[in-house]
Structure formats: structure tokens, C-alpha cells
Design an enzyme around this catalytic site. Structure first.
Site, PDB file in Angstrom:
ATOM      1  N   SER A  67       1.031  66.143  20.989  1.00  0.00           N
ATOM      2  CA  SER A  67       1.272  65.685  19.627  1.00  0.00           C
ATOM      3  C   SER A  67       1.770  64.245  19.596  1.00  0.00           C
ATOM      4  O   SER A  67       1.365  63.457  18.745  1.00  0.00           O
ATOM      5  CB  SER A  67       2.278  66.611  18.941  1.00  0.00           C
ATOM      6  OG  SER A  67       2.549  66.171  17.638  1.00  0.00           O
TER       7      SER A  67
ATOM      8  N   LEU B 203       1.042  61.819  21.529  1.00  0.00           N
ATOM      9  CA  LEU B 203      -0.076  60.896  21.739  1.00  0.00           C
ATOM     10  C   LEU B 203      -1.032  60.921  20.549  1.00  0.00           C
ATOM     11  O   LEU B 203      -1.564  59.881  20.157  1.00  0.00           O
ATOM     12  CB  LEU B 203      -0.812  61.244  23.032  1.00  0.00           C
ATOM     13  CG  LEU B 203       0.023  61.153  24.311  1.00  0.00           C
ATOM     14  CD1 LEU B 203      -0.787  61.615  25.513  1.00  0.00           C
ATOM     15  CD2 LEU B 203       0.549  59.746  24.522  1.00  0.00           C
ATOM     16  N   ALA B 204      -1.250  62.098  19.979  1.00  0.00           N
ATOM     17  CA  ALA B 204      -2.131  62.217  18.818  1.00  0.00           C
ATOM     18  C   ALA B 204      -1.592  61.406  17.642  1.00  0.00           C
ATOM     19  O   ALA B 204      -2.358  60.816  16.875  1.00  0.00           O
ATOM     20  CB  ALA B 204      -2.291  63.680  18.424  1.00  0.00           C
TER      21      ALA B 204
ATOM     22  N   ASP C   4     -13.694  77.065  31.751  1.00  0.00           N
ATOM     23  CA  ASP C   4     -14.354  78.350  31.958  1.00  0.00           C
ATOM     24  C   ASP C   4     -13.735  79.179  33.076  1.00  0.00           C
ATOM     25  O   ASP C   4     -13.223  78.630  34.056  1.00  0.00           O
ATOM     26  CB  ASP C   4     -15.834  78.134  32.285  1.00  0.00           C
ATOM     27  CG  ASP C   4     -16.648  77.738  31.074  1.00  0.00           C
ATOM     28  OD1 ASP C   4     -16.366  78.252  29.975  1.00  0.00           O
ATOM     29  OD2 ASP C   4     -17.582  76.921  31.218  1.00  0.00           O
TER      30      ASP C   4
ATOM     31  N   VAL D   4     -12.229  66.794  33.130  1.00  0.00           N
ATOM     32  CA  VAL D   4     -12.593  65.496  32.571  1.00  0.00           C
ATOM     33  C   VAL D   4     -12.091  65.440  31.136  1.00  0.00           C
ATOM     34  O   VAL D   4     -12.289  66.359  30.345  1.00  0.00           O
ATOM     35  CB  VAL D   4     -14.111  65.235  32.652  1.00  0.00           C
ATOM     36  CG1 VAL D   4     -14.516  64.058  31.777  1.00  0.00           C
ATOM     37  CG2 VAL D   4     -14.501  64.939  34.092  1.00  0.00           C
TER      38      VAL D   4
ATOM     39  N   GLU E 144     -12.077  63.479  27.507  1.00  0.00           N
ATOM     40  CA  GLU E 144     -12.905  62.612  26.665  1.00  0.00           C
ATOM     41  C   GLU E 144     -11.966  61.910  25.693  1.00  0.00           C
ATOM     42  O   GLU E 144     -11.645  62.432  24.641  1.00  0.00           O
ATOM     43  CB  GLU E 144     -13.955  63.428  25.910  1.00  0.00           C
ATOM     44  CG  GLU E 144     -14.885  64.223  26.801  1.00  0.00           C
ATOM     45  CD  GLU E 144     -14.646  65.721  26.691  1.00  0.00           C
ATOM     46  OE1 GLU E 144     -13.808  66.149  25.873  1.00  0.00           O
ATOM     47  OE2 GLU E 144     -15.297  66.457  27.436  1.00  0.00           O
TER      48      GLU E 144
ATOM     49  N   GLN F  82     -16.008  69.127  40.252  1.00  0.00           N
ATOM     50  CA  GLN F  82     -15.893  67.693  39.962  1.00  0.00           C
ATOM     51  C   GLN F  82     -14.505  67.174  40.321  1.00  0.00           C
ATOM     52  O   GLN F  82     -13.502  67.830  40.094  1.00  0.00           O
ATOM     53  CB  GLN F  82     -16.248  67.389  38.515  1.00  0.00           C
ATOM     54  CG  GLN F  82     -15.239  67.824  37.493  1.00  0.00           C
ATOM     55  CD  GLN F  82     -15.719  67.570  36.073  1.00  0.00           C
ATOM     56  OE1 GLN F  82     -16.810  67.095  35.824  1.00  0.00           O
ATOM     57  NE2 GLN F  82     -14.884  67.903  35.122  1.00  0.00           N
TER      58      GLN F  82
END
Length: 194
Positions: free
Chosen positions: A111, A113-114, A128, A136, A138, A182
């Protein structure tokens, strides 16, 4: 059922869920555990590609993606990555996550950072069952000022949910798993979709 703090700690202690390096127990609160920003980033290059055809021929899509995405950018622990307003960038968590086939994870932004305009996942926040690897992120800066992002800063929180049973096709067991194991900010592999 979502795991509470004491169950997250127990699942980590028993190796049912793995985060490497493991955050300290002080990073577990209520129903989440904090994760930190890693060192791997990717950005969109300045380009003249007018668009990416998301349903076009695979070879063309692959060429377009290669033209617009940067190579991996590694940021040292004592440096900052600057995300400017309106920009999208990819990065990874510091921690590598491993989930069993009966647990799904959820990544949420912080929160604090938002409230500065930073989104840590545009839409993909599910981890999953059977996942193994770094997550990763975004990033999108919806704010008015550039944001300095530094490796090792708290960037998000993971929660975990027990499924009704074990997934028959957990992520890392799937042959078509595009982001299996990854460890860096891998760009979109939409061109690998069936």
C-alpha cells in the site's frame, strides 16, 4: 483456505513452501510474507515498431518482441533503477519461490508504494501450484514523479492458499510452461502460446 502467519512460518520450516533466501520471520504478518526486489530488470527500448500483433504469425511476433525489449539490466545492490511516470518495466523478486502442487500463491503490492503510484503487477499476480523460480514483477509508474527502486527493498507480499487437492498438471511439470525455473526478468513469451 488462506494460510495465516503461524502456518506460513510452519510451512517454511517444514520445507513445504520454499523462499530462497528465506526472509526472516519478522517479515511474516497476518496472512502474508514480504518479498524484496531483486537485481534483474528489463525495459522497453526506444523503437519505431508501430504495434505488436498479438495474434499474428509467431515469427513476426518474436521479431517484434526482440526489437522492443531490452537485454537484461543488472542493478548493483547500492544502485537505483529509475521508473519514470507512464513507464512499464519488468524486474524480479530477490527470493526464488517453490510451491507444492496443492498450494497457489498470490502476490500483492504494498500500500505504501501504491500510494506513490507504483504498481508491482499489472495483472499477473497468481503463482501457480508447482511453481519454482523468481517472480517477475510488472512495474508501472502511475504517479507524477520518477521512482527510485533499489534491490533488496520490500516490494510486495505473498499469501498462500491451499487447493481442494493436488493439481494434476502443476506448473513446472508442464511441457508448455513458458517461464519454468525463471531466474531473471524474462520478457513476454506470448509468441509461444498454443
Amino acid at each position: 483456505m488462506r494460510l495465516c502467519d503461524k502456518d506460513i512460518e510452519r510451512y517454511l520450516d517444514e520445507g513445504i513452501i520454499s523462499l530462497t533466501p528465506r526472509p526472516s520471520n519478522e517479515k511474516i504478518s497476518g496472512a502474508t510474507i514480504d518479498v524484496r526486489l531483486g537485481n534483474s530488470f528489463r525495459v522497453f527500448r526506444e523503437h519505431s515498431t508501430p504495434y505488436i500483433d498479438l495474434s499474428g504469425p509467431r515469427e513476426e511476433m518474436t521479431a517484434q518482441l526482440n526489437r522492443v525489449m531490452s537485454d537484461e539490466i543488472l542493478i548493483a545492490d547500492d544502485e537505483a533503477f529509475f521508473l519514470h511516470p507512464g513507464e512499464l518495466a519488468l524486474a524480479t523478486t530477490l527470493e526464488s519461490v517453490k510451491l507444492p502442487a496443492n498450494i497457489v500463491g498470490w502476490l500483492d503490492g504494498r500500500s505504501s508504494l501504491a500510494r506513490l503510484g507504483l504498481m508491482v503487477h499489472v495483472t499477473a499476480h497468481r503463482i501457480d501450484p508447482g511453481w519454482e523460480g523468481k517472480i517477475v514483477l510488472e512495474f508501472f509508474n502511475a504517479g507524477k514523479l520518477p521512482l527510485a527502486l533499489r534491490p533488496n527493498m520490500a516490494i510486495g507480499a505473498l499469501s498462500f492458499e491451499i487447493l481442494s487437492g493436488y493439481a494434476e498438471h502443476p506448473y513446472n511439470a508442464r511441457k508448455d510452461a513458458k517461464y519454468k525455473n525463471q531466474q531473471s526478468a524474462v520478457f513476454s513469451r506470448i509468441d509461444k502460446d498454443e
